[in-house]
Design an enzyme around this catalytic site. Structure first.
Site, PDB file in Angstrom:
ATOM      1  CE1 TYR A   1      -3.808   2.370   1.051  1.00 36.18           C
ATOM      2  CE2 TYR A   1      -2.244   3.205   2.660  1.00 36.18           C
ATOM      3  CZ  TYR A   1      -3.429   3.325   1.971  1.00 36.18           C
ATOM      4  OH  TYR A   1      -4.260   4.399   2.208  1.00 36.18           O
TER       5      TYR A   1
ATOM      6  N   GLY B   1       3.808  12.960   5.150  1.00 43.60           N
ATOM      7  CA  GLY B   1       3.580  11.918   6.142  1.00 43.60           C
ATOM      8  C   GLY B   1       2.207  12.114   6.781  1.00 43.60           C
TER       9      GLY B   1
ATOM     10  CB  SER C   1       5.425  -2.652   4.590  1.00 43.12           C
ATOM     11  OG  SER C   1       5.676  -1.916   5.773  1.00 43.12           O
TER      12      SER C   1
ATOM     13  N   GLY D   1      19.304  -6.603  33.152  1.00 39.64           N
ATOM     14  CA  GLY D   1      20.307  -6.606  32.091  1.00 39.64           C
ATOM     15  C   GLY D   1      20.049  -7.648  31.028  1.00 39.64           C
TER      16      GLY D   1
ATOM     17  CD  GLU E   1      -2.446   2.005   9.043  1.00 37.11           C
ATOM     18  OE1 GLU E   1      -3.266   2.871   8.701  1.00 37.11           O
ATOM     19  OE2 GLU E   1      -2.104   1.047   8.329  1.00 37.11           O
TER      20      GLU E   1
END
Length: 379
Positions: free
Chosen positions: A122, A130, A157, A339, A362
């Site tokens: 998409y 943005g 993506s 740690g 989104e």
């Protein structure tokens, strides 16, 4: 929360959970470390109906609800957040063609997407567009029976691997009303891809620029009328926000489960961490916050399915609250591990890295606040 769902929904949830535990979870650390995109495993989800979750059944879709989708993505992300998120993106692209495409487009493209013969990306975001998506500059100029498209998309993506790109481009200078939607096939002359971005998280899926240099696309590949593309893009965002929230929720649940197990096993000062009241209180808060986020997510999904007037507000609230809460819970789980939480071997730092971007994509959580407050104050 089984009491909230039908027997069929519980079955769907359990099916997704089994796939996640069997097919995703055992490999998620390696995929992250190697930046491996598990296309073969992703394609197996089509056999479960997860490649066209809310696509109509006449073109191979499952015809399920947004609540069903949230259940599926919550469970898949328990196995691997990054991979589940990509499957959500593929579903958004399939849904857009199914919902807004004409019958010829639906029959040509959607059956191959719901079977994952093809996988889809998409393409909305650009280097300079943005949060202000309506300011996109990629241009599509009509030339006979084609459009010639030039521009660059950012943070896509699946770029370079996906077979199909559902892309927004400007067909006029009329702001949001000048944006149209196109289906572009990989291999089209002039279509190329940038280098895979080096990312903090989401490493099991490629993210790159999609570069269009005079790409010629048949007018038959335009979805809907000219100028309707931005409306199509916005229509998909409510569901997309729920999906990304569901993915955050599943990842945070895995982090919490790891924290509980570690607190029971780790010995300090002669007793298990879980025996210290401060640890008990921390785990109790993590559980409470995560369950509150889960309730909000499924309330919002129910409102979207019911098409209530306040559904968009609820989807924005759920996206903001769930992703913020999920990141906090995952970060707290890392702290519980001390740690060791900072080491890749324990798998918690990967979840923290993967979930951070859910507060950004989104629509950033700052934009969610704009949407919520605007709806509160209108009229």
């Amino acid at each position: 929360m089984s009491a909230m769902f039908t027997d069929e929904q519980v079955m769907i949830r359990d099916m997704a959970q089994k796939f996640a535990v069997d097919q995703l979870l055992p490999h998620s650390d390696r995929w992250d470390h190697e930046s491996h995109f598990p296309v073969d495993v992703i394609k197996r989800t089509a056999e479960l109906g997860f490649a066209g979750i809310y696509v109509k059944d006449d073109v191979g879709g499952s015809g399920l609800t947004r609540t069903d989708a949230a259940l599926i993505f919550e469970q898949l992300s328990y196995g691997d957040v990054s991979t589940a998120a990509f499957i959500s993106i593929h579903n958004m692209a399939s849904w857009m063609i199914d919902t807004f495409g004409n019958e010829a487009q639906r029959q040509e493209w959607v059956p191959r997407l719901t079977s994952m013969e093809l996988i889809a990306s998409y393409c909305l975001t650009e280097p300079g567009a943005g949060s202000d998506a309506a300011s996109l500059k990629t241009k599509a100029v009509k030339d006979g029976d084609d459009y010639v498209i030039t521009g660059t998309k950012q943070f896509i993506s699946g770029a370079g691997t996906s077979d199909v790109y559902v892309l927004m481009a400007r067909t006029s200078d009329d702001g949001a009303k000048g944006v149209s939607t196109f289906i572009i096939e990989k291999g089209t002359p002039g279509l190329s891809f940038g280098a895979n971005e080096r990312k903090m998280g989401w490493k099991s899926q490629p993210t790159a620029q999609v570069i269009l240099d005079g790409v010629r696309v048949p007018a038959a590949n335009r979805i809907g009328e000219e100028g309707h593309g931005f409306r199509f893009a916005m229509a998909g965002l409510d569901g997309g926000r729920l999906n990304i929230a569901a993915c955050a929720l599943g990842g945070a649940q895995l982090a919490l489960d790891k924290a509980v197990a570690y607190a029971k096993e780790r010995m300090q000062f002669g007793k298990a961490l879980a025996e210290f009241q401060s640890m008990q209180f921390k785990l109790a808060d993590m559980e409470t916050e995560l369950q509150a986020a889960r309730v909000m997510l499924y309330e919002a999904a129910g409102r979207l399915d019911g098409k209530t007037p306040d559904a968009t507000r609820w989807c924005a609230m759920a996206k903001r609250f769930v992703t913020d809460t999920a990141f906090k819970v995952a970060n707290d789980a890392l702290q519980v591990h001390g740690g060791y939480g900072y080491l890749a071997d324990y798998g918690v730092e990967r979840i923290v890295r993967d979930l951070r971007v859910h507060q950004i994509l989104e629509g950033t959580n700052e934009i969610m606040r704009v949407i919520i407050s605007r709806d509160m104050l209108k009229g």
